[in-house]
Structures are given as C-alpha cells and as structure tokens.
Design a protein around this motif. Sequence first.
Motif, PDB file in Angstrom:
ATOM      1  N   SER A  51       0.842  -1.193   0.000  1.00 19.61           N
ATOM      2  CA  SER A  51       0.000   0.000   0.000  1.00 19.61           C
ATOM      3  C   SER A  51       0.879   1.245   0.000  1.00 19.61           C
ATOM      4  O   SER A  51       1.626   1.464   0.959  1.00 19.61           O
ATOM      5  CB  SER A  51      -0.924   0.001   1.226  1.00 19.61           C
ATOM      6  OG  SER A  51      -1.666   1.191   1.307  1.00 19.61           O
ATOM      7  N   GLU A  52       0.813   2.036  -1.080  1.00 23.83           N
ATOM      8  CA  GLU A  52       1.618   3.244  -1.172  1.00 23.83           C
ATOM      9  C   GLU A  52       0.763   4.392  -1.702  1.00 23.83           C
ATOM     10  O   GLU A  52      -0.143   4.176  -2.518  1.00 23.83           O
ATOM     11  CB  GLU A  52       2.834   3.032  -2.070  1.00 23.83           C
ATOM     12  CG  GLU A  52       3.807   2.000  -1.505  1.00 23.83           C
ATOM     13  CD  GLU A  52       5.104   1.889  -2.289  1.00 23.83           C
ATOM     14  OE1 GLU A  52       6.009   1.209  -1.814  1.00 23.83           O
ATOM     15  OE2 GLU A  52       5.175   2.494  -3.388  1.00 23.83           O
ATOM     16  N   GLU A  53       1.077   5.610  -1.257  1.00 28.10           N
ATOM     17  CA  GLU A  53       0.255   6.761  -1.635  1.00 28.10           C
ATOM     18  C   GLU A  53       0.757   7.412  -2.914  1.00 28.10           C
ATOM     19  O   GLU A  53       1.925   7.755  -3.051  1.00 28.10           O
ATOM     20  CB  GLU A  53       0.224   7.799  -0.519  1.00 28.10           C
ATOM     21  CG  GLU A  53      -0.724   8.968  -0.841  1.00 28.10           C
ATOM     22  CD  GLU A  53      -0.900   9.933   0.302  1.00 28.10           C
ATOM     23  OE1 GLU A  53      -0.034  10.802   0.453  1.00 28.10           O
ATOM     24  OE2 GLU A  53      -1.891   9.789   1.047  1.00 28.10           O
ATOM     25  N   LEU A  54      -0.182   7.578  -3.834  1.00 33.38           N
ATOM     26  CA  LEU A  54       0.066   8.268  -5.090  1.00 33.38           C
ATOM     27  C   LEU A  54      -0.431   9.697  -4.954  1.00 33.38           C
ATOM     28  O   LEU A  54      -1.541   9.931  -4.463  1.00 33.38           O
ATOM     29  CB  LEU A  54      -0.683   7.558  -6.221  1.00 33.38           C
ATOM     30  CG  LEU A  54      -0.602   8.157  -7.613  1.00 33.38           C
ATOM     31  CD1 LEU A  54       0.794   7.972  -8.195  1.00 33.38           C
ATOM     32  CD2 LEU A  54      -1.641   7.483  -8.522  1.00 33.38           C
ATOM     33  N   GLU A  55       0.371  10.664  -5.395  1.00 26.67           N
ATOM     34  CA  GLU A  55      -0.031  12.067  -5.278  1.00 26.67           C
ATOM     35  C   GLU A  55       0.316  12.819  -6.556  1.00 26.67           C
ATOM     36  O   GLU A  55       1.417  12.678  -7.100  1.00 26.67           O
ATOM     37  CB  GLU A  55       0.652  12.732  -4.088  1.00 26.67           C
ATOM     38  CG  GLU A  55       0.188  14.165  -3.851  1.00 26.67           C
ATOM     39  CD  GLU A  55       0.725  14.771  -2.571  1.00 26.67           C
ATOM     40  OE1 GLU A  55       0.342  15.898  -2.244  1.00 26.67           O
ATOM     41  OE2 GLU A  55       1.539  14.091  -1.890  1.00 26.67           O
TER      42      GLU A  55
END
Length: 238
Positions: A51-55
């Motif tokens: 789970s990684e945050e895309l911005e």
Amino acid sequence: MAQEIKVEGKASVSQVYKKTVEAESALSFNDLDIESGYVLYQTEINTDTESEELELENVRDYAVVYVDGRLQGTLSDQDKTLTIIAEPGKHTLQFYVENIGRITYGPEITDNSKGLFGTVSLAGNELQNWKMIPLDVRNYPLKDLVFEQKAVNGGPGFYRGRFELNPSSKSYLNMTGWGMGEVWLNQKYLGSYWEEEKQQSILIPSEHLISGQNELVIFELKNNQQKKISLSPIPVFK
C-alpha cells in the motif's frame, strides 16, 4: 419490465491508440497539442509495500487509475491523492485522463492547462519516464473495431450489444452502474455519461433506430464490470 441489452463482446482500447510521445515528465494536453478527448499516461513503478500513496500536482479534469490493468480508483483536481494497492515489485501504472471542457471566461482562462502535468509521486518519490498515448475515441471508425467474444473485464474498452426495438418508441439508455464514457447507436453518436451526474440516462432519438437489429457501442473508461444495460421509457435520475 425494462428491456435488457446483453453486452456481447469487448474491443480493446489499444485499437484506438495514436502515436506515443515519450518524455521524462508528464506533459499537458497543451504540450501534446491536443485540444480535447483522452490521453493515456503510462510509466513503470517499483513498490516496496502493498500500500503506497500516489499524489499528483495537477490533473484536469478527471483520471482513472490502473495498475497492471486493475482499477485502483479515480482522481480529479479536487482529489489528487490515491492509495495504490499492489504486491511489492515492478508494475505498470496507467492514468486515463479526459479533458471534460475548456474554461472560456473568468480569471482562470489564462491557466487553462489540461491533462496530467507537474509532479507525480509515489510514496514520496517522483515518477519519471512517461509514455503519453492519445486515444482516438470519437473519430475512430466503429466498423473497424475488432470485438472479442469473451469476458468483458480488464481495463477500459468498447463494449457492444444488440437489440430490437420499434423505431417509433421513445426510449432512454439507463446507464446506472456504468462509470464514465461515450455511447453510439448504429454508428451514430448519442452522447456521454458519468456516474457522478444526477441524470443517469441518454435519450435514444427515434431517427437513430432502425427496424430489426440495432447495434449499441459503449466506450467505458472506468470499467465497472457491467455485462448488460437496460432501456427505460422515461429519463433516469439518481
């Protein structure tokens, strides 16, 4: 009971790809010399966790995000972060971006860029080495699309259904359950739809209907896994 139209096949969106442009950073529609429509932005990513945050710094107006052909969610200029779920390792990240319209008045007319541009980061790391592929959705000859008669899932594409209806009947396509896209009947353009809109139906002009079998083609961007569509005698709203 509403008449239902079964989706019989899918044509891959890759059939309407135009020439690929490659650059270190994502380029806006303006830089790609594209006035409207859709562009696929694609790059390779490496994930360390599931789970990684895309911005995104900028996306206009709307993007549907896929990893290895699996839908992750949607982004807009009001909602520019998304959690990417994938096994640790190397993956293909795709943004299907649509320009919904241009601003023609007011103070924002001088800042009217469209598409994906500025910094794109995953887990705080800037993504580079982009491929940008315009999609010829509106102008591609529908008769040239090749439909596969198999499972109708796995990313954006063109979906086909056939039905018979009295040409004198007044009917609407009930798009409830579909995501976002465009519709043609007997190779004539009917309009676009979006699940966020209050109205969830498209009028079928009687002059577009023919006696006997009619062919419906739907370009679906979000791929909500729909396998049928229904007709309604009245407009459909949320």
